[in-house]
Design a protein around this motif. Structure first.
Motif, mmCIF file in Angstrom:
data_model
loop_
_atom_site.group_PDB
_atom_site.id
_atom_site.type_symbol
_atom_site.label_atom_id
_atom_site.label_comp_id
_atom_site.label_asym_id
_atom_site.label_seq_id
_atom_site.Cartn_x
_atom_site.Cartn_y
_atom_site.Cartn_z
ATOM 1 N N TRP A 1 -27.045 3.257 -0.167
ATOM 2 C CA TRP A 1 -26.015 3.656 0.800
ATOM 3 C C TRP A 1 -24.799 2.685 -0.108
ATOM 4 O O TRP A 1 -25.240 1.831 -0.665
ATOM 5 C CB TRP A 1 -25.934 2.912 2.281
ATOM 6 C CG TRP A 1 -26.570 3.834 3.192
ATOM 7 C CD1 TRP A 1 -27.116 4.898 3.238
ATOM 8 C CD2 TRP A 1 -26.405 3.480 4.610
ATOM 9 N NE1 TRP A 1 -27.753 5.324 4.351
ATOM 10 C CE2 TRP A 1 -27.073 4.369 5.098
ATOM 11 C CE3 TRP A 1 -25.840 2.204 5.366
ATOM 12 C CZ2 TRP A 1 -27.373 4.434 6.771
ATOM 13 C CZ3 TRP A 1 -25.961 2.287 6.517
ATOM 14 C CH2 TRP A 1 -26.809 3.695 7.323
ATOM 15 N N THR B 1 -20.241 3.992 2.879
ATOM 16 C CA THR B 1 -21.191 4.757 3.817
ATOM 17 C C THR B 1 -21.474 3.710 4.988
ATOM 18 O O THR B 1 -21.569 3.888 6.152
ATOM 19 C CB THR B 1 -22.321 5.109 3.070
ATOM 20 O OG1 THR B 1 -22.177 5.676 2.130
ATOM 21 C CG2 THR B 1 -23.580 5.764 3.917
ATOM 22 N N SER C 1 -20.965 4.316 8.949
ATOM 23 C CA SER C 1 -21.846 4.087 9.910
ATOM 24 C C SER C 1 -21.591 3.170 10.822
ATOM 25 O O SER C 1 -22.059 3.686 12.053
ATOM 26 C CB SER C 1 -23.209 3.664 9.036
ATOM 27 O OG SER C 1 -24.242 3.674 10.129
#
Length: 159
Positions: free
Chosen positions: A28, A32, A36
């Motif tokens: 990631w 990201t 999230s």
């Protein structure tokens, strides 16, 4: 202070360096992670730089993701050109470990279809993914059913 972080009142605080390592392991990027967690990317950048303390619940969650990713890497299949054929018997087969929980579900499927909504939790999701991705079971409407390959594998042969 440990490699992971410092212990404060019995709680391990994730350090910025370890957060970077975990993101690399789970593949990631900081954006990201921000997406999230539904936080501003600048928040993650402040954690990564050490300007702000990483919340304990975020650190614990990222460590859990990291652990899961490391464990799943141990079962990563070898992808060979023959693996892309629709005929699952094409090409050389390799021996692969079947996780105990997935094998238990496969044996249960040998008794009959299993309703998907009755399967929940990380273990069930992983077992379903494993069986379906290896062609040992199929999803049909709201059920999981065993395939011919699954029946063959699920049987115990006595010499």
């Amino acid at each position: 202070m440990s490699k992971l972080g410092m212990v404060t009142q019995g709680v391990l605080i994730l350090r910025a360096h370890r957060l970077g390592e975990c993101l690399e392991i789970i593949r990631w990027s900081p954006p990201t992670l921000a997406h999230s967690l539904k936080v501003d990317p600048a928040t993650v950048e402040s954690w990564m730089s050490g300007e702000a303390e990483i919340p304990v619940n975020v650190g614990s969650w990222v460590e859990a993701l990291c652990f899961t990713h490391e464990a799943s890497d141990l079962m990563r299949p070898t992808v060979e050109p023959a693996a892309f054929h629709k005929d699952r018997t094409a090409g050389p087969r390799r021996i692969e470990h079947i996780p105990t929980y997935a094998y238990g579900l496969l044996r249960k499927l040998a008794e009959g279809p299993v309703l998907l909504h009755g399967l929940f939790g990380t273990d069930d999701e992983a077992a379903v993914f494993f069986l379906v991705s290896r062609g040992l079971a199929e999803r049909t409407e709201n059920q999981l059913v065993i395939t011919h390959e699954g029946v063959e594998l699920g049987g115990v042969l006595v010499p």
